[in-house]
Design an enzyme around this catalytic site. Structure first.
Site, short mmCIF file in Angstrom:
data_model
loop_
_atom_site.label_atom_id
_atom_site.label_comp_id
_atom_site.label_asym_id
_atom_site.label_seq_id
_atom_site.Cartn_x
_atom_site.Cartn_y
_atom_site.Cartn_z
N HIS A 327 0.65 -1.29 0.10
CA HIS A 327 -0.25 -0.25 0.09
C HIS A 327 1.40 1.24 0.22
CE1 HIS A 327 -3.04 2.67 1.47
NE2 HIS A 327 -4.43 1.86 1.15
N ARG A 347 -6.15 10.78 0.44
CA ARG A 347 -5.79 11.43 -1.17
C ARG A 347 -7.02 10.92 -2.13
NH1 ARG A 347 -2.61 6.47 -3.49
NH2 ARG A 347 -2.92 5.46 -1.27
O1 MEZ Z 1 -9.44 -2.08 0.47
C1 MEZ Z 1 -8.71 -1.53 0.49
O2 MEZ Z 1 -6.74 -2.16 1.02
C2 MEZ Z 1 -8.64 -0.81 1.49
C3 MEZ Z 1 -10.21 0.14 1.71
C4 MEZ Z 1 -7.39 -0.13 2.02
C5 MEZ Z 1 -7.66 1.77 2.51
O3 MEZ Z 1 -6.93 2.25 1.79
O4 MEZ Z 1 -8.37 2.37 3.08
#
Ligand code: MEZ
Length: 554
Positions: A327, A347
């Site tokens: 992420h 974002r």
């Molecule tokens: O689907 C995801 O990983 C999620 C909802 C994460 C996020 O950035 O909030």
């Protein structure tokens, strides 16, 4: 702790200096240009951790023998069982049920609810407490094309584009088509979605989406989903029994080769239990706690890849297990929160990624693997990252922009959990930016399934992060919460159908439970000369520093 250090505060001034012009441009919809397809490819190849050759190797045994996976995943696939099958008396069954669900997160609980609605008695075996899972840690939203300007068709296109066209089409179709139904199901269960005063759902963009279809409950969407499905399961406790602190350590097959239950390990009493079930649904989640390529993780403590280990020994093939999601925005400061998620919703609401000179350097809503590559490039190649007091490097996520673009109080209202999380450390994210770097977030690959969640082993189903193919090699935001519910529901349905019509012969009618597949697998380990295999499933990660272990064990 009282917020940022004087050095970091000095650097924040550069972010503040460029903010008015950036806000002005954002108001006019003048965004940083998104990368071209060629640039995307180049950025991924050069900067994304998945594309590095180091830290990977071919797996030496099993149905994916020869496929290249991360080292940490290979070691687990080549691990030895926690049990000696010869010491387990399979004639003494502790629990009998129609459906055994392994995993008590959102996917497993949804599966249990639907199997129960279809007439089954269900046992949910969960490693920690019911709900301790990545579901509750998912923040920003769940996708579903239920708006007038949208359709499952657009959603489908976004999913396969985000996954670089490597997704399994029938799985994407199942997920995107069921999405509006799932949103409605959650609403009927009492989920408190974010809504406009007139009752319409609030929806936002996520990275790689062509329509706003991210439904949320503040920045605690997963926790809210878990609340309603767990409550519903509790209401049906006559039929749905939950065994907490009871991770499965091995699947049981029967002498006909069908999946017929599991061996559970009671973490409190340290005893093993035998569950005989007519069907088994694997919903154990992913592998974040393997810390692939040394990355911190946003995942819960139990995300140790147990499901893939057990299913692999039972002969299930894995798909895309070499693909990991980082992420883009994990916390790097304060140190106590390193790796924790900063939702993409930040974002989606208008924040930009900013380098040490106060410059925006990429479009903020690229698909995740591209966005992460941009951040890594900015820090490593360009040397434009910001260093924390302990030497971590990252970039700014300029959250105060949200207040300027959407009005005072938006951060507290839309991101209450993040606001509190940083406030504890003396940082007000409505006024100061956050420091972020990619964090290991999701296992893109896993058990091969069809659109009903069936695996190649009869009677074994799988749903959610433990599976592969839905998201291809890169998942878009909000499709994980959707995936677990769509395939949780589908597997619950299919398993119930199988229980009613498909299981011919059962224990006691000449058919026996067996762990022969485990013995066979151990022989394969020996033949492949795997010396000192680790023990799997891992169950919980071990963070004991080596010097402490040495002291403890002499
Ligand atoms: O689907 C995801 O990983 C999620 C909802 C994460 C996020 O950035 O909030």
């Amino acid at each position: 702790m009282s917020g940022y250090t004087p050095e970091l505060k000095e650097l924040i001034k550069k972010v503040e200096a460029t903010r008015p012009q950036r806000v002005e441009r954002a108001r006019k919809n003048q965004h940083f240009t998104a990368l071209t397809m060629e640039q995307r490819k180049e950025w991924l190849n050069k900067y994304h951790p998945d594309y590095k050759s180091e830290g990977r190797r071919p797996v030496k045994v099993g149905s994916n023998k020869g496929d290249v996976f991360p080292e940490e995943v290979c070691s687990l696939l080549e691990s030895k069982s926690r049990i000696n099958p010869k010491n387990i008396d399979l004639t003494k069954v502790d629990y009998e049920t129609d459906v055994l669900v392994i995993g008590g997160g959102g996917g497993g609980t949804a599966a249990a609810l639907i199997a129960q609605e279809n007439g089954c008695k269900v046992i949910v075996a969960t490693k920690l407490r019911h709900g301790d899972s990545n579901t509750v840690m998912a923040e920003g939203g769940i996708q579903g094309a239920d708006q007038e300007c949208d359709s499952p068709y657009y959603h489908y296109i976004d999913v396969v584009g985000g996954g670089h066209f490597s997704n399994q089409p029938d799985l994407v179709a199942a997920m995107t088509n069921d999405a509006p139904l799932v949103i409605q199901w959650l609403e009927n269960l009492g989920m408190m979605f974010d809504k406009h005063p007139d009752g319409r759902m609030k929806v936002q963009h996520g990275g790689g989406t062509c329509r706003k279809r991210m439904h949320s409950a503040g920045d605690m969407t997963g926790a809210e989903i878990m609340r309603v499905v767990r409550d519903e399961a509790r209401n049906r406790s006559d039929d749905i029994k939950v065994l907490e602190f009871s991770p499965a350590v091995e699947l049981l097959l029967d002498t006909e080769g069908r999946c017929a239950g599991a061996v559970l390990y009671n973490l409190e009493t340290k005893e093993y239990y035998i569950v005989h079930a007519k069907a088994v649904i694997m919903a154990t989640g992913g592998f974040g706690r393997l810390h692939i390529q040394g990355f911190p993780t946003s995942n819960h403590y139990g995300a140790t890849a147990d499901g893939i280990v057990m299913a692999y020994r039972a002969g299930v093939k894995m798909k895309d297990l070499d693909s990991t999601q980082y992420h883009p925005t994990g916390v790097i400061y304060p140190e106590q929160n390193v790796g924790l998620l900063i939702t993409e919703k930040v974002r989606g609401l208008g924040s930009q990624l900013i380098n040490i000179d106060g410059e925006e350097f990429c479009f903020p809503l690229e698909p995740r693997d591209i966005e992460s590559s941009c951040i890594i490039k900015e820090c490593i190649e360009k040397g434009k990252g910001i260093m924390t007091p302990v030497g971590r490097v990252g970039v700014w996520l300029d959250s105060p922009m949200i207040e300027l673009l959407r009005g005072e109080g938006t951060v507290k209202r839309e991101l209450p959990a993040k606001h509190i999380q940083f406030k504890r450390y003396g940082i007000d994210i409505s006024k100061e930016p956050m420091l972020v770097y990619p964090t290991l977030h999701y296992q893109n690959g896993g058990l091969q399934i069809n659109d009903n969640g069936e695996t190649s082993v009869s009677g074994l189903y799988a749903a959610g992060e433990v599976t592969g193919g839905v998201h291809g090699r890169n998942r878009l935001m909000g499709n994980s919460l959707l995936d677990i519910l769509v395939f949780g529901r589908r597997t619950g349905n299919k398993a119930a159908e199988y229980v009613k019509t498909g299981v011919k012969g059962s224990r006691g009618q000449g058919v026996k439970l067996t762990l022969e597949h485990v013995e066979k697998f151990e022989k394969e380990l020996k033949t492949a000369h795997i010396k000192e295999p680790i023990v799997g499933p891992m169950i919980l990660p071990d963070y004991t520093p080596d010097h402490v272990k040495a002291r403890r064990w002499g």
